[in-house]
Design an enzyme around this catalytic site. Sequence first.
Site, PDB file in Angstrom:
ATOM      1  N   CYS A   1       0.626  -1.110  -0.278  1.00 62.11           N
ATOM      2  CA  CYS A   1       0.113  -0.144  -0.120  1.00 62.11           C
ATOM      3  C   CYS A   1       1.115   1.335  -0.313  1.00 62.11           C
ATOM      4  O   CYS A   1       1.329   1.736   1.049  1.00 62.11           O
ATOM      5  CB  CYS A   1      -1.165   0.318   1.152  1.00 62.11           C
ATOM      6  SG  CYS A   1      -2.201   1.635   1.003  1.00 62.11           S
TER       7      CYS A   1
ATOM      8  N   CYS B   1      -6.196   2.171  -4.138  1.00 66.35           N
ATOM      9  CA  CYS B   1      -5.567   2.779  -3.051  1.00 66.35           C
ATOM     10  C   CYS B   1      -6.685   3.651  -2.547  1.00 66.35           C
ATOM     11  O   CYS B   1      -6.404   4.679  -3.153  1.00 66.35           O
ATOM     12  CB  CYS B   1      -4.142   3.052  -3.450  1.00 66.35           C
ATOM     13  SG  CYS B   1      -3.334   3.718  -1.979  1.00 66.35           S
TER      14      CYS B   1
HETATM   15  C1  LIG Z   1      -0.659   0.477   6.901  1.00 67.10           C
HETATM   16  C2  LIG Z   1      -1.205  -0.097   5.994  1.00 67.10           C
HETATM   17  C3  LIG Z   1      -2.195   0.149   5.491  1.00 67.10           C
HETATM   18  C4  LIG Z   1      -2.507  -0.693   4.049  1.00 67.10           C
HETATM   19  N1  LIG Z   1      -3.744   0.136   3.282  1.00 67.10           N
HETATM   20  C5  LIG Z   1      -4.588  -1.546   2.568  1.00 67.10           C
HETATM   21  C6  LIG Z   1      -5.521  -0.482   1.427  1.00 67.10           C
HETATM   22  O1  LIG Z   1      -6.225   0.840   1.955  1.00 67.10           O
HETATM   23  N2  LIG Z   1      -5.837  -0.970   0.297  1.00 67.10           N
HETATM   24  C7  LIG Z   1      -5.605  -2.427   0.291  1.00 67.10           C
HETATM   25  O2  LIG Z   1      -5.723  -3.162  -0.287  1.00 67.10           O
HETATM   26  N3  LIG Z   1      -4.745  -2.901   1.273  1.00 67.10           N
HETATM   27  C8  LIG Z   1      -3.772  -2.027   1.236  1.00 67.10           C
HETATM   28  N4  LIG Z   1      -2.720  -2.495   2.561  1.00 67.10           N
HETATM   29  C9  LIG Z   1      -1.979  -3.622   1.803  1.00 67.10           C
HETATM   30  C10 LIG Z   1      -2.506  -5.192   2.139  1.00 67.10           C
HETATM   31  O3  LIG Z   1      -3.003  -5.431   3.738  1.00 67.10           O
HETATM   32  C11 LIG Z   1      -1.520  -6.460   1.318  1.00 67.10           C
HETATM   33  O4  LIG Z   1      -1.160  -5.502   0.217  1.00 67.10           O
HETATM   34  C12 LIG Z   1      -1.946  -7.478   1.491  1.00 67.10           C
HETATM   35  O5  LIG Z   1      -1.955  -7.617   2.986  1.00 67.10           O
HETATM   36  C13 LIG Z   1      -1.421  -8.369   0.846  1.00 67.10           C
HETATM   37  O6  LIG Z   1      -1.972  -9.756   1.008  1.00 67.10           O
HETATM   38  P1  LIG Z   1      -1.184 -10.863   0.791  1.00 67.10           P
HETATM   39  O7  LIG Z   1      -1.833 -12.524   1.005  1.00 67.10           O
HETATM   40  O8  LIG Z   1      -0.105 -10.910   0.318  1.00 67.10           O
HETATM   41  O9  LIG Z   1      -0.157 -11.031   2.549  1.00 67.10           O
HETATM   42  P2  LIG Z   1      -0.724 -10.900   3.950  1.00 67.10           P
HETATM   43  O10 LIG Z   1      -1.976 -10.045   4.198  1.00 67.10           O
HETATM   44  O11 LIG Z   1       0.342  -9.855   4.745  1.00 67.10           O
HETATM   45  O12 LIG Z   1      -0.190 -12.139   4.472  1.00 67.10           O
HETATM   46  C14 LIG Z   1       1.144 -12.860   4.277  1.00 67.10           C
HETATM   47  C15 LIG Z   1       0.731 -14.298   5.226  1.00 67.10           C
HETATM   48  O13 LIG Z   1       2.069 -14.836   4.832  1.00 67.10           O
HETATM   49  C16 LIG Z   1       2.101 -15.801   6.475  1.00 67.10           C
HETATM   50  N5  LIG Z   1       3.707 -15.874   6.163  1.00 67.10           N
HETATM   51  C17 LIG Z   1       4.714 -14.942   6.506  1.00 67.10           C
HETATM   52  N6  LIG Z   1       6.274 -15.865   6.306  1.00 67.10           N
HETATM   53  C18 LIG Z   1       5.196 -17.039   6.366  1.00 67.10           C
HETATM   54  C19 LIG Z   1       5.928 -18.231   5.956  1.00 67.10           C
HETATM   55  N7  LIG Z   1       7.642 -18.443   5.876  1.00 67.10           N
HETATM   56  N8  LIG Z   1       5.101 -19.240   6.412  1.00 67.10           N
HETATM   57  C20 LIG Z   1       4.207 -19.291   6.975  1.00 67.10           C
HETATM   58  N9  LIG Z   1       3.644 -17.849   6.590  1.00 67.10           N
HETATM   59  C21 LIG Z   1       3.867 -16.510   5.923  1.00 67.10           C
HETATM   60  C22 LIG Z   1       2.415 -13.952   7.305  1.00 67.10           C
HETATM   61  O14 LIG Z   1       1.528 -14.519   8.769  1.00 67.10           O
HETATM   62  C23 LIG Z   1       0.968 -13.766   6.654  1.00 67.10           C
HETATM   63  O15 LIG Z   1      -0.754 -14.099   7.237  1.00 67.10           O
HETATM   64  C24 LIG Z   1      -2.685  -2.360   3.895  1.00 67.10           C
HETATM   65  C25 LIG Z   1      -1.296  -2.660   4.818  1.00 67.10           C
HETATM   66  C26 LIG Z   1      -0.541  -1.781   5.338  1.00 67.10           C
HETATM   67  C27 LIG Z   1       0.329  -2.529   6.439  1.00 67.10           C
END
Ligand SMILES: Cc1cc2nc3c(=O)[nH]c(=O)nc-3n(C[C@H](O)[C@H](O)[C@H](O)COP(=O)(O)OP(=O)(O)OC[C@H]3O[C@@H](n4cnc5c(N)ncnc54)[C@H](O)[C@@H]3O)c2cc1C
Length: 459
Positions: free
Chosen positions: A192, A374
């Site tokens: 983000c 965003c």
């Molecule tokens: C402050 C902030 C504001 C944001 N605002 C927005 C917004 O307004 N709109 C929007 O769409 N997005 C927003 N985001 C971004 C959004 O949260 C992420 O892009 C999204 O969560 C990505 O999903 P993901 O599944 O790739 O990763 P995540 O949701 O981060 O999940 C990754 C998972 O993998 C697990 N993991 C990590 N390493 C390992 C491992 N070695 N083995 C097994 N599991 C593991 C973690 O524990 C976690 O549960 C924001 C993020 C933040 C921090």
Amino acid sequence: MATSKVLLSVLKGKCADLGLKCFSTSSVQHKKSYKLVVVGGGAGGCSTAAKFASKLGKGQVAVIEPSDTHYYQPLWTLVGGGLKSFSQSNRPMGSVLPRDCEWIKDRAVSFDPENCTVTTSNGQQVNYEYLVIAVGLQLNYHHIKGLPEAFEVDSSLCSNYSRQTVIKTFPALQAFKGGNAIFTFPNTPIKCAGAPQKIMYLAEHYFRKAGIRENTDVIYNTSLNVIFAVKKYADRLLEVIKNRNINVNYQRSLIEVRPDRKEAVFAKLNSDSGETETFHYDFMHVTPPMSAPDPLKAAKKLVNEAGFLDVNQYTLQHTMYPNIFGIGDCTNVPTSKTAAAAASQGFVLSHSLAAQMAGQPIHPGPSYDGYTSCPLITGYGKCIMAEFDFDAQPLETFPFDQGKERLSMYLVKKDLLPKIYWNLMLNGQWNGPKAYRKMMRLGFDTGSKHIPTTPSLKV
Ligand SMILES: Cc1cc2nc3c(=O)[nH]c(=O)nc-3n(C[C@H](O)[C@H](O)[C@H](O)COP(=O)(O)OP(=O)(O)OC[C@H]3O[C@@H](n4cnc5c(N)ncnc54)[C@H](O)[C@@H]3O)c2cc1C
């Protein structure tokens, strides 16, 4: 026992079709084996597991995820701004992962794509026929000298990016009495990319409401040389910045925090001689450098040079291993890393993976167009709803100019999107706003032109 023998022979045949050596040794009895293993139970991983768990049936899908708690991270901007409580961003992991999947509550530490095995931190080997990697991003606060320790000793330092530090932001805003309020953007890809400035606009508004804006310098020190990647929204944000008297310094990357002297040291990225610049801070919101998590970075056969999972940006299939797919922040897909992007990727991934499982070609099928969103909160009650694609072209859902600051878009961000996330996305039922965009724009759609097909799933 008989069933598992049959399943094993089916899986063995499938892997042979793929030219892979899965299940080739007798040690298979000591390993756990699944049709589909999803690594990471965050936004992308949980929703992908939900899409497949009920279709493939009990025992066929496993999620490797170490965390007890699932966080809706997009809410953390609002937590930092005092608009939501931290607890509203959390649910027990067990309550969001699909019922029909097995939760392996551990961290993946290594990947062996040749033998279709993931090893977890307690040494368990997990075999898969198909693998989805969804491990998100790693926060590298420790790449900044003085962090993360300074968070412990300085209450005017905060960061919306981690669960430990987001709860410091609003108290720090409340305690601030004027001076320099600094907001940083690091020199790496981040999740983000709008969030480092969303909290700045909320803070600036908060300072005005508190009557301390006159004695405050609001400073945005960013490693980038633009305010936002999409020109339409960048132009509007620059107007906001000008009207609100915010100081922006481009190409400044935070490298050190000295809490004892309230100093923040920034590298000047545009200087050849390694120049630095030191700022006094009275409040500082830090956005940390980020990378793919270490275990993924170490899996050299799976990642690109920068350490991100190397997938085809249109199909989400790995470029070398056809039985591996990726979703979300940990991939090298060249779009802004958001939960909104993961939702749209989930639609494409489920089709690509189902086609692969069914032995059908992935093309033609839906193709990911880079959709990401965003919600750029610019104050209490105001939001520019940025939505765009791979070419940084706006891909807006609503039939009005989303580049304008609007209360309606603020309410979408604050109240509607959390509901969509918890009730639809994590259940695998939200694939982004494409269908609604078509309806609202009376069939006009600037996104992918591929016609979706749904290959049937075969176990
Ligand atoms: C402050 C902030 C504001 C944001 N605002 C927005 C917004 O307004 N709109 C929007 O769409 N997005 C927003 N985001 C971004 C959004 O949260 C992420 O892009 C999204 O969560 C990505 O999903 P993901 O599944 O790739 O990763 P995540 O949701 O981060 O999940 C990754 C998972 O993998 C697990 N993991 C990590 N390493 C390992 C491992 N070695 N083995 C097994 N599991 C593991 C973690 O524990 C976690 O549960 C924001 C993020 C933040 C921090």
